[in-house]
Design a protein around this motif. Sequence first.
Motif, mmCIF file in Angstrom:
data_model
loop_
_atom_site.group_PDB
_atom_site.id
_atom_site.type_symbol
_atom_site.label_atom_id
_atom_site.label_comp_id
_atom_site.label_asym_id
_atom_site.label_seq_id
_atom_site.Cartn_x
_atom_site.Cartn_y
_atom_site.Cartn_z
ATOM 1 N N ASP A 81 -9.234 -14.025 -2.243
ATOM 2 C CA ASP A 81 -10.206 -13.860 -0.860
ATOM 3 C C ASP A 81 -9.110 -13.108 0.133
ATOM 4 O OD1 ASP A 81 -7.931 -16.018 -0.553
ATOM 5 O OD2 ASP A 81 -9.346 -17.319 0.591
ATOM 6 N N ARG A 82 -8.031 -12.658 -0.101
ATOM 7 C CA ARG A 82 -7.210 -11.838 0.808
ATOM 8 C C ARG A 82 -7.362 -10.205 0.603
ATOM 9 N NH1 ARG A 82 -1.997 -14.849 2.504
ATOM 10 N NH2 ARG A 82 -2.427 -13.596 4.461
ATOM 11 N N ARG A 83 -8.006 -9.492 1.362
ATOM 12 C CA ARG A 83 -7.929 -8.059 1.154
ATOM 13 C C ARG A 83 -7.000 -7.505 0.623
ATOM 14 N NH1 ARG A 83 -11.000 -3.665 2.419
ATOM 15 N NH2 ARG A 83 -10.137 -1.823 2.975
ATOM 16 N N ARG A 84 -5.580 -7.725 1.131
ATOM 17 C CA ARG A 84 -4.418 -7.122 0.850
ATOM 18 C C ARG A 84 -4.102 -7.252 -0.423
ATOM 19 N NH1 ARG A 84 1.313 -7.828 2.121
ATOM 20 N NH2 ARG A 84 2.435 -5.959 2.059
ATOM 21 N N ASP A 85 -4.153 -8.667 -0.579
ATOM 22 C CA ASP A 85 -3.634 -9.432 -2.093
ATOM 23 C C ASP A 85 -4.310 -8.964 -3.229
ATOM 24 O OD1 ASP A 85 -1.755 -10.980 -0.600
ATOM 25 O OD2 ASP A 85 -2.632 -12.711 -1.193
ATOM 26 N N ARG B 278 -2.879 -3.093 -13.441
ATOM 27 C CA ARG B 278 -3.015 -1.675 -14.042
ATOM 28 C C ARG B 278 -1.534 -0.950 -14.323
ATOM 29 N NH1 ARG B 278 -7.255 -3.429 -12.013
ATOM 30 N NH2 ARG B 278 -9.511 -2.932 -12.630
ATOM 31 N N GLY B 279 -0.428 -1.853 -14.011
ATOM 32 C CA GLY B 279 0.891 -1.496 -14.266
ATOM 33 C C GLY B 279 1.454 -0.479 -13.414
ATOM 34 N N MET B 280 0.617 -0.502 -12.360
ATOM 35 C CA MET B 280 1.110 0.593 -11.204
ATOM 36 C C MET B 280 2.572 0.386 -10.741
ATOM 37 S SD MET B 280 -2.048 1.160 -9.135
ATOM 38 C CE MET B 280 -3.665 1.938 -10.037
ATOM 39 N N GLY B 281 3.370 1.453 -10.158
ATOM 40 C CA GLY B 281 4.541 0.955 -9.468
ATOM 41 C C GLY B 281 4.289 0.837 -8.039
ATOM 42 N N VAL B 282 5.294 0.329 -7.412
ATOM 43 C CA VAL B 282 5.119 0.042 -5.862
ATOM 44 C C VAL B 282 5.097 1.217 -5.108
ATOM 45 C CG1 VAL B 282 7.034 -0.374 -4.132
ATOM 46 C CG2 VAL B 282 7.160 -1.522 -6.332
ATOM 47 N N THR B 283 5.294 2.407 -5.435
ATOM 48 C CA THR B 283 5.005 3.508 -4.577
ATOM 49 C C THR B 283 3.477 3.841 -4.651
ATOM 50 O OG1 THR B 283 6.984 4.586 -5.001
ATOM 51 C CG2 THR B 283 5.500 5.962 -4.267
ATOM 52 N N CYS C 61 1.323 1.685 -5.397
ATOM 53 C CA CYS C 61 0.472 0.385 -4.666
ATOM 54 C C CYS C 61 0.653 0.706 -3.175
ATOM 55 C CB CYS C 61 1.418 -0.866 -5.055
ATOM 56 S SG CYS C 61 0.625 -2.317 -4.360
ATOM 57 N N ASP C 62 1.733 0.845 -2.781
ATOM 58 C CA ASP C 62 1.805 1.199 -1.406
ATOM 59 C C ASP C 62 0.782 2.262 -0.571
ATOM 60 O OD1 ASP C 62 3.602 -0.457 -0.324
ATOM 61 O OD2 ASP C 62 5.403 0.918 -0.298
ATOM 62 N N HIS C 63 0.568 3.284 -1.768
ATOM 63 C CA HIS C 63 -0.295 4.430 -1.441
ATOM 64 C C HIS C 63 -1.655 3.947 -1.388
ATOM 65 C CE1 HIS C 63 -2.108 8.406 -1.104
ATOM 66 N NE2 HIS C 63 -2.811 8.097 -2.234
ATOM 67 N N LEU C 64 -2.164 3.112 -2.395
ATOM 68 C CA LEU C 64 -3.513 2.425 -2.123
ATOM 69 C C LEU C 64 -3.699 1.412 -0.966
ATOM 70 C CD1 LEU C 64 -4.172 1.647 -6.007
ATOM 71 C CD2 LEU C 64 -5.486 3.392 -4.313
ATOM 72 N N ARG D 79 -1.178 -3.161 5.184
ATOM 73 C CA ARG D 79 0.425 -2.910 5.381
ATOM 74 C C ARG D 79 1.099 -2.813 4.125
ATOM 75 N NH1 ARG D 79 3.869 -6.828 5.146
ATOM 76 N NH2 ARG D 79 2.132 -8.309 5.676
ATOM 77 N N PRO D 80 1.715 -1.625 3.902
ATOM 78 C CA PRO D 80 2.472 -1.351 2.529
ATOM 79 C C PRO D 80 3.562 -2.412 2.406
ATOM 80 C CG PRO D 80 2.498 0.685 4.189
ATOM 81 C CD PRO D 80 1.926 -0.466 4.949
#
Length: 146
Positions: A101-105, A114-119, A121-124, A131-132
């Motif tokens: 129920d939290r947009r950022r989460d 989806r196995g994405m990396g930190v970078t 995730c920060d981009h999305l 906030r990244p």
Amino acid sequence: MDEWGFLRDCGSDVRRALESAPLDDRNFAGWADDALRERSLSRGAVVGRSGLNHTYAYQILSGSRNPTRDKLLQVCFGMGLGVEDASDALERGGLSALRPDRRRDVVIAFCLERGMGVTCCDHLLWEQRERPLTGGAAPGGPLANS
């Protein structure tokens, strides 16, 4: 899965409830050690993928530092965890689990699943005006809810 189903079978006996409960009191460091072993991951690989300062990341994994939620999430990304395991890791670190129920989460969970990396995730997060993980304000205004 019914996590609390064992309570229905214990009657009014709290000792029986405790005997039936799937107790696991490991803190984050203990849990992480087991998770690394189960996944055949090295601390070095996790630290490298976390995007954190190496010393700080090793301190988090050893339990000698109490990280912020975002720093522990970076370790979760380094470990390649999904949303359930990341939420478990956060709670074991004394932090709040990821919440749908939290947009950022939701954005963070989307990336974890989806196995994405930190970078990535920060981009999305940035694209969604959140906030990244690695710091800084959300674009175009004050910090979004964290």
